[in-house]
Each structure stands twice: as structure tokens, then as C-alpha cells.
Scaffold this active site. Structure first.
Site, PDB file in Angstrom:
ATOM      1  N   HIS A   1       4.490   6.579  11.217  1.00 43.74           N
ATOM      2  CA  HIS A   1       5.762   5.852  11.199  1.00 43.74           C
ATOM      3  C   HIS A   1       6.968   6.775  11.348  1.00 43.74           C
ATOM      4  O   HIS A   1       8.048   6.313  11.736  1.00 43.74           O
ATOM      5  CB  HIS A   1       5.914   5.101   9.873  1.00 43.74           C
TER       6      HIS A   1
ATOM      7  N   GLY B   1       0.830  -1.191   0.000  1.00 43.38           N
ATOM      8  CA  GLY B   1       0.000   0.000   0.000  1.00 43.38           C
ATOM      9  C   GLY B   1       0.863   1.239   0.000  1.00 43.38           C
ATOM     10  O   GLY B   1       0.645   2.176  -0.775  1.00 43.38           O
TER      11      GLY B   1
ATOM     12  N   MET C   1       4.971   2.867   1.892  1.00 41.31           N
ATOM     13  CA  MET C   1       6.174   2.602   2.686  1.00 41.31           C
ATOM     14  C   MET C   1       6.679   3.899   3.286  1.00 41.31           C
ATOM     15  O   MET C   1       6.791   4.929   2.611  1.00 41.31           O
ATOM     16  CB  MET C   1       7.252   1.972   1.806  1.00 41.31           C
ATOM     17  N   GLU C   2       7.057   3.831   4.571  1.00 43.54           N
ATOM     18  CA  GLU C   2       7.314   5.021   5.379  1.00 43.54           C
ATOM     19  C   GLU C   2       8.720   5.574   5.281  1.00 43.54           C
ATOM     20  O   GLU C   2       9.250   6.097   6.284  1.00 43.54           O
ATOM     21  CB  GLU C   2       7.019   4.694   6.846  1.00 43.54           C
TER      22      GLU C   2
ATOM     23  N   GLU D   1       1.384   6.128   7.363  1.00 40.94           N
ATOM     24  CA  GLU D   1       2.807   6.304   7.035  1.00 40.94           C
ATOM     25  C   GLU D   1       3.415   7.474   7.800  1.00 40.94           C
ATOM     26  O   GLU D   1       4.581   7.428   8.196  1.00 40.94           O
ATOM     27  CB  GLU D   1       2.987   6.494   5.532  1.00 40.94           C
TER      28      GLU D   1
END
Length: 863
Positions: free
Chosen positions: A310, A272, A274-275, A307
Site C-alpha cells: 500500500h 486486520g 491499516m496502511e 500493508e
């Protein structure tokens, strides 16, 4: 490849020995252009690592997955690449107290979404690059120490084709033809990132002045492929971004620590999002090419906030090893919903969480592979598979329970202390719990053992005893656990009592809550003293307001009420919780699938929450395909299609409910009249007032037409010509694989299983089209082929493609005891297969066994 699967023991040994002071990475990406067929396509990667060794004279290794290494130098001494590099590791011997390693390698562009992914846009021929590393694919782009607890500052420079822009975690500038990036704070290798290409880029800025008078300015950016630019609603992306930054600054008391905040929507993305700090990557499907419902916008906002959370939970403070993956993913999942409700227009986010995210958790927690939230992660393959419903949704649900247990203020103050103590460092479970114990005054050791260190889901059932006068003399909550995971947990729950308006007067439609009590459920039976003496309820809802993580059950009277009056519950969260509970009953073979389908047909048309409605459609279709008795499927499908068409015609013209019913009608359409209606809607010879059959909806109509043999290859080719884009290509590939032909299935199987020609996105599309519920007999030959192929596929392909094939091609539509026996035979014969591969097959086997139990339940109901 030897050593590719790093173990926890190896990582711990290396972390005890080494400390990393910094990375300097130089990439030359000019080879990205040119002949698309030229393979293998590589780029030059030169890495300098400065690190210390606690035991001078000791040996260790660096990580690198690359076709070749040109040169290796350790402390100024040239090493023979052929001797020290084995394809995945670089052997390092006789280390000094202070060391410098330089590695000059040829790294490979990826077509699987792992490492440096290269995408050629079929619309205009432009090339786009981006990286995706979690959990351990940065070693496909530069040499490093690939584990979360060896953090270091990261500095990069990139040579790229003329006219391209390049982004990384730090701020970049073009200097004499080279993109140079500012050094980052200490971060883990898996969250370093690059994005490069002729992306459409939009900018904005965020400013925050704090109570002490200091001001924080964050440059904001958002990007996508040029072909998607006309659809890119960057204003809404920036709105949610700013709302999230305000929310987290208000609650975390730690300014955003990574400078700029870019968000890249990239093609063929496996996840979905990525941080990566300063450069978050998302799948480009979050840019909507056609009309979508508010649930889609809510979903995107939730991911943006997930995200962003994160940046603190995961990037600023990172788990030591993947055992404590929950320290980032569970918190981000919880904080995404918490911020969604607290900061944005999506005030019903907890309804979506209860109905959608928890369904993922409940399924995962009943699989044989279920595990504690703090899992036992032996190696990187384990880590890859643990990005699952336990780590995300159950972990977030348990955190919601923890907030109810310790109080929101104590929870947030504990988080603030955790950030300040551990900034730019690595932690374990105890580090967070100690901070929360300080702020709440509660001993969390018992809570942690029950909730974080054991697996399984409890069931809570109300037991009501009434007096002759119709009042409650006792209401108890019964707690049960499965034999496989017998732990009974402490639950802070709300118990709600519901009845019709007007003191149960005849004709009253609304079911409303008239009493509520919070109680700590402990052990097998807990009495709710506060509700003694209340009027008799028509419905008792345990876990009202969704405070805990459990399967809700009903007493007989409450279940009878739901069968007759489910649509009359006025509170949308309570209604969503009841739907979720009924779905769990269906999956557990305690409610016949036809009964659940009947409830959807009766009451879904009255559902106000669009996200819940979409979930009901998915569940109803799953009930029909998997849990309904085989001899009732045709009738059930006819009833669902009939009901969907009725609701489509009744829906407000142009509304999101109309669009949702249109998509569901396409999903369940199977008889010739329904298929002809879809075809006529495509051709424009039929219309539904207010329904805009845009390009995305056209593809949604085409898949069932292809699956039932109405749309042939020429019609699909004509549609691709109309939508000659990357998105259109994915849709066409899925529809082509859906056609009811033995030759088509053979070709699709070969393209996925026997060839590596397709990119990850087209593998995914082919698998999605291959298995059609109406083609069970056509798919019969592939059950045996599956079990013959999967071990080879797992060994030869990347783990992402291996997972896609093993999960996506399991013969679940051959739902018979014969397939279950074949699965068991494979598991028995392959006890020494890779544990991650066995886990995937065990999960599929469990789903199949559940399917057969559900079918038996439904068959009994129909007899």
C-alpha cells in the site's frame, strides 16, 4: 447527524473547488489519564488548514465529528461555532483565492475502534491510544476535508502525559514537553495516524544501495502493549519487513517514499491492519500468546506485505474516490501473496490464496450485493461496506489473471510507469490501464469491461470425449454464468490431466499430472486442441495452477475419482483447488453436506498443508451447522468429533497438525465423553503426548465446555484470574455469553443491543459467544427481537458497531422458512431504510436461503 454521510457528488464538487496546501494539527492528549468512568472523555484538537479556492466568493465546508467546537476562524475572522458547526460539518462562506481555517475543538475518545481509540489495560491499568480512520474517521480527531483526492502535507504536534511516547506518520521528537513531527509528503486524510502511550518499542534499520550508488536508510520500529512484550517476536516481524522492502524495491523501481517505517500492534482493533504511511497499525492478535501453526505466521507475514504494498498502491498513488478502491486493495492483496512467495520462507503462499482468500471472494460474488470490482460508491456508508471479498480477494484474483494475460514483466513495468507518473497524486481506472496497455501491447478495454466492470463468477467444466482405444478425441471447457450476471469472460487457464503413477497400474497411490495445456477460454465452449490424443485421464482439473478466477466443476469421471482418491493427489496446490471446488459444490447444494463431511473424515488426515487443513476444518464445521439435514446433525457431529479425536491421537506429538486437530476436536465436541476429556485436559488429569495445553488452548477448550453447561461462571472467573489480561477478558466474555441459559442470553443481548457500555472488542466477543449451534431453541426468541431492533441500532450506533450487530446477531441458526419469510417481510416493510443496512440484511437473507437449499439437498441424500 446531518451531513455525516458524505456523498460522491459532494466530494467531486468540493474537489473541483478546493486545493489543500497543508494541515497543522495540535492535539492535547493529557486528558487520556484519569477516572475511566468519566464520560464523555474529550481531548483538545486545534487544526490549521491552508487551502485555495478556484472560485473566490464561493462556499464549501470542512468535516469534523466532535462533541463541541470552541472557536472557528476563517481568514482571520472569528465565526460563531453555534452558527457554522452542525455536529459534522463546518460551513465556510465567501472563500478567498487563498484561505486559512483554524478550528479549536473538543474531540471525543472512542471505544469503538473509530477515530482516537482509548484502551485501558486491565492487567496494569495503563492507557493506550491509537487512531483508525478508514474510510472517513480522521474527522473525529481533527477538522479536515475528508476525501481521498484532497491530499496535502501534514504536520502535527502532540502534548501527552509524562512518560508516554507518541508516534505519527513523520519522524517525531520531544521538544520542551511537546512531541513535534516532521511534515509528511502529500497524503490523504484517512491515512494520517497517531499512536500514543507507554508502548513497548523495539527498533531496527533497513539499508538499500541502488544501482546508481545512492543509499536509502529506513529506521524501523515495532511496538505493542507492555503486557504483550514477553510474547512479541519482533525479530520475525523485522525479518519479513526487510524481505518485503527488498522485494518491492526490486520490482517497483521507486524507493520507499515515507521516511521511517513503524509498525504498531494495537488493542481492540477492528481491522486486520491499516496502511498509514510510516506508521502501519495492526490488530495485536498477530502477537501470538501461545503456540500457533505456521499458517498463523504466514498470515501475519502476508498482512505485513499487504500493508507495505500500500505504500505504493494507495499511499503514494491514491484513488480519487472509493469507486476505485480496488486500485489499492486488490493490488495490495495480490502483491501480498506475490511477495510472500517471492521473498519469504512461505513459498506455498499461492496455495493459501487459492484455498482461503478465494473462498471469501466466491462467497461475496454470489451474494445479491455483489458488485463489479470497480464499484458504484455513492457515499461513505457504501464505501465502508465495500471493504469486502470482491474488492480484496476477487480483485487480487483478477490481477493474477491479468498477469497471466499480459505477462509478469509487462505488468510490473506498467506499475513502475504508473508510480512515476502519478506520485503523490490521485488516479482512476484508466490511468493504470493505459500504462499496462503501453507495456503489454494489449487492448485492455475489453478485458476491463469483462473483469472489472461486471459482477458474478463463472463456472468452468471439462467435457471429455474418448476413443475406443482410451485416448482423448476432444477435450472442451464449458463456461457458464448465473442468470443474474450472465457475462461470459475471457479466461487464461491451464488444464491439467491426472492419473495414477505407473500408467494407472493397480495399487499405485499417487495421482500425478501427466499433461498440461494453457488455453484462452472464450465463450460458452472452448476446445483444448493441445490435449487431443492424450491418454484418458482419471481427473481433469480446469484452472490448474489457479491462473484465473472461476468456480471449478468436474466431469462425472473426475468427481468419482475425487470421491475415492482425493488424498492421493500429490501436488498440494492441485489438491487445494479440488477441495475448494468440492466446497463450492456443497455451498451450491450440488453435493450433500454429509458427503463433504465424509471426504474430510477420509482425507483431511493426509493433508500436508496446515493452512488447507485449518480451512477444511472450518468448512466441515460450517457444513454440519448450516448445510446438513437437521436430523443428521447429531450423527454428523459425532462422526466429526470421533474423527478429530482419532487424528489428534495419531498426529506427531508436538506438531502443528496435532495442535490443529486439538482445536477442531474442541470445536465439534458435544457428547459427555468428549466434553469430559476436554475438562480433564484442562485439569491436567488427562494428557495427549506432546500437546501443550497453553493459555490460548485452554480458552479454546473452555468455550465448548461453557456452551454445553460444563464450565460455569465460577470456573470461567478462575480462568480469568489465571489469565488476568486484556486477551483473557475477551475470552472470558465470549465464554460467559456462550452458556446455555435464558438469563445469560438476555443479558448478552442487552449488553450489545441496548447499551453502549462495552468496547468494540467486547461487543465482538459477546456476539461470538451468543450464537451457539447447540442452542437453537434457546435463541428462538431473538429472531423477532432482531428485526425490531436493527434499524434503531443502525441509526444510533457507529457504523462499525452497527455492522457488528446486524451481521453477528442475524438469526441464522433459526434456519427455517419462517425466518426467511420474516427477513423478506422486514425488507419489504423497510424499502426506505439505509441502503447499507438493507445490504447487510439482504446478504444474511441470501446465506439463509442457501442454507435451506443445502439442507434440502442433504435431506434428499439421506432418504
Amino acid at each position: 447527524m446531518p451531513g455525516e454521510n458524505l456523498t460522491r457528488d459532494e466530494a467531486q464538487e468540493r474537489a473541483a473547488l478546493l486545493s489543500v496546501d497543508g494541515y497543522e494539527v495540535s492535539l492535547d492528549l493529557r486528558s487520556a489519564l484519569g477516572d475511566i468512568e468519566a464520560e464523555p472523555r474529550t481531548f483538545r484538537s486545534v487544526t490549521t488548514i491552508r487551502f485555495r479556492c478556484a472560485e473566490p466568493g464561493a462556499a464549501s465546508f470542512a468535516d469534523l465529528l466532535a462533541p463541541s467546537v470552541t472557536a472557528v476562524s476563517l481568514n482571520g475572522k472569528d465565526l460563531d461555532p453555534g452558527e457554522v458547526f452542525d455536529g459534522s460539518r463546518i460551513r465556510l462562506e465567501d472563500l478567498r483565492a487563498d484561505n486559512e481555517l483554524v478550528v479549536d475543538a473538543q474531540c471525543a475518545y472512542s471505544r469503538t475502534g473509530e477515530g482516537m481509540h482509548r484502551f485501558v489495560d486491565p492487567e496494569d491499568g495503563e492507557v493506550y491510544l491509537y487512531t483508525q480512520y478508514e474510510p472517513a474517521d480522521s474527522r473525529r480527531v481533527f477538522a479536515n476535508f475528508e476525501q481521498p483526492d484532497l491530499k496535502a502535507p501534514f504536520r502535527a504536534e502532540v502534548r501527552a502525559p509524562e512518560g508516554w511516547t507518541v508516534w505519527s506518520n513523520g519522524v517525531g521528537e520531544l521538544v520542551d514537553g511537546v512531541w513535534k513531527f516532521a511534515e509528511t509528503k502529500p497524503i490523504s486524510t484517512y491515512i494520517t495516524a497517531f499512536v500514543a502511550g507507554p508502548y513497548h518499542y523495539v527498533t531496527d534499520s533497513y539499508t538499500r544501495t541502488f544501482d546508481d550508488g545512492t543509499t536509502l536508510e529506513i529506521p524501523l520500529g515495532a511496538m505493542c502493549r507492555k503486557g504483550l512484550a514477553p510474547h512479541f517476536d519482533s525479530d520475525d516481524v523485522f525479518l519479513v519487513t526487510k524481505q518485503g522492502l527488498d522485494f518491492f524495491h526490486d520490482h517497483f523501481d521507486f524507493p520507499y517514499p515515507f521516511g521511517k517505517y513503524d509498525q504498531a500492534f494495537v488493542p481492540e482493533y477492528n481491522l486486520g491492519a491499516m496502511e498509514n504511511p510510516g506508521l502501519v497499525t495492526f490488530r495485536e492478535e498477530f502477537i501470538f500468546r501461545g503456540k500457533v501453526t505456521q499458517a498463523s505466521y504466514e498470515g501475519r507475514a502476508n498482512v505485513i506485505l499487504h500493508e507495505m504494498a500500500h505504500m505504493w498502491f494507495g499511499d503514494l498513488v491514491t484513488m480519487e474516490w472509493w469507486d476505485d478502491l480496488w486500485l489499492k486493495e486488490s493490488f495490495a492483496d495480490f502483491m501480498g501473496a506475490f511477495a510472500l512467495v517471492g521473498a519469504t520462507r512461505f513459498e506455498n503462499g499461492w496455495i493459501t490464496f487459492a484455498n482461503r482468500r478465494k473462498a471469501w471472494a466466491y462467497r461475496a460474488d454470489q451474494l445479491p450485493s455483489t458488485h463489479p470490482i470497480t464499484a458504484d460508491i455513492r457515499d461513505l456508508q457504501d464505501a465502508k461496506l465495500n471493504f469486502d471479498g470482491i474488492t480484496y480477494a476477487k480483485g487480487a484474483s483478477v490481477l493474477k489473471q491479468l498477469v497471466a494475460y499480459v505477462g509478469q514483466d509487462a505488468f510490473l513495468e506498467g506499475a513502475r510507469r504508473y508510480f512515476k507518473r502519478n506520485a503523490y497524486g490521485n488516479t482512476r481506472l484508466g490511468d493504470l490501464l493505459s500504462a499496462l496497455e503501453e507495456t503489454s501491447g494489449r487492448d485492455l478495454a475489453t478485458w476491463s469491461r469483462a473483469w472489472l466492470q461486471t459482477a458474478g463468477v463463472n463456472s468452468l467444466t471439462p467435457q471429455v470425449i474418448l476413443s475406443a482405444e482410451g485416448r482423448i478425441t476432444e477435450l472442451a471447457v464449458l463456461q457458464e454464468a448465473p442468470e443474474s450476471h450472465p457475462e461470459l469472460r475471457p479466461h487464461r487457464v491451464a488444464v491439467g490431466l491426472y492419473r495414477r503413477d505407473g500408467l494407472r497400474q493397480e495399487g499405485a497411490r499417487s495421482l500425478v499430472r501427466y499433461a498440461r495445456a494453457e488455453v484462452d477460454v472464450v465463450g460458452p465452449r472452448t476446445v483444448v486442441e493441445e490435449l487431443v490424443g492424450a491418454d484418458a485421464p482419471e481427473l481433469v482439473l480446469v484452472n490448474d495452477d489457479d491462473l484465473t478466477y472461476c468456480k471449478i466443476r468436474f466431469d462425472e469421471n473426475s468427481l468419482a475419482t475425487l470421491r475415492e482418491r482425493l488424498g492421493d493427489i500429490t501436488d498440494p496446490l492441485a489438491r487445494a483447488l479440488c477441495w475448494s471446488a468440492l466446497w463450492n459444490l456443497t455451498r451450491d447444494a450440488l453435493m450433500p453436506a454429509r458427503d463433504f463431511v465424509g471426504l474430510v473424515l477420509r482425507f483431511a488426515g493426509r493433508e500436508s498443508d496446515i493452512g488447507v487443513l485449518q480451512m477444511l476444518h472450518a468448512w466441515a464445521h460450517s457444513a454440519l451447522v448450516h448445510y446438513a439435514a437437521p436430523d443428521w446433525r447429531t450423527e454428523g457431529g459425532r462422526l466429526l468429533a470421533q474423527g478429530a479425536l482419532k487424528e489428534l491421537r495419531l498426529a506427531e506429538p508436538g506438531s502443528q497438525h496435532q495442535l490443529t486437530w486439538a482445536r477442531f476436536f474442541a470445536t465439534v465436541a458435544s457428547d459427555q465423553a468428549d466434553l469430559q476429556l476436554l475438562l480433564h485436559l484442562l485439569e491436567g488429569t488427562a494428557k495427549v503426548d506432546g500437546l501443550d495445553v497453553d493459555q490460548e488452548l485452554r480458552w479454546a477448550f473452555l468455550e465448548p465446555l461453557a456452551a454445553h453447561g460444563v464450565a460455569d461462571e465460577s470456573l470461567l472467573a478462575a480462568e480469568l484470574a489465571r489469565d488476568d489480561t486484556a486477551s483473557g477478558k475477551r475470552h472470558q466474555v465470549r465464554c460467559l455469553a456462550a452458556r446455555p441459559s435464558a438469563a445469560v442470553k438476555a443479558q448478552a443481548w442487552a449488553q450489545v443491543v441496548e447499551s453502549e457500555a462495552l468496547s468494540n472488542a467486547l461487543v465482538e466477543a459477546t456476539i461470538a459467544g451468543f450464537a451457539q449451534p447447540a442452542q437453537r431453541e434457546l435463541l428462538a426468541p431473538y429472531a423477532a427481537k432482531y428485526f425490531t431492533a436493527i434499524e434503531r441500532v443502525w441509526a444510533e450506533r457507529s457504523i462499525q458497531i452497527g455492522m457488528d450487530v446486524v451481521k453477528g446477531l442475524f438469526p441464522s441458526l433459526r434456519d427455517s422458512q419462517e425466518t426467511l419469510d420474516a427477513t423478506d417481510a422486514w425488507l419489504t416493510a423497510h424499502e426506505d431504510a439505509a441502503p447499507a443496512l438493507r445490504r447487510l440484511v439482504l446478504e444474511a437473507r441470501d446465506d439463509l436461503a442457501r442454507t435451506l437449499r443445502g439442507q434440502a439437498c442433504d435431506t434428499a441424500a439421506g432418504s
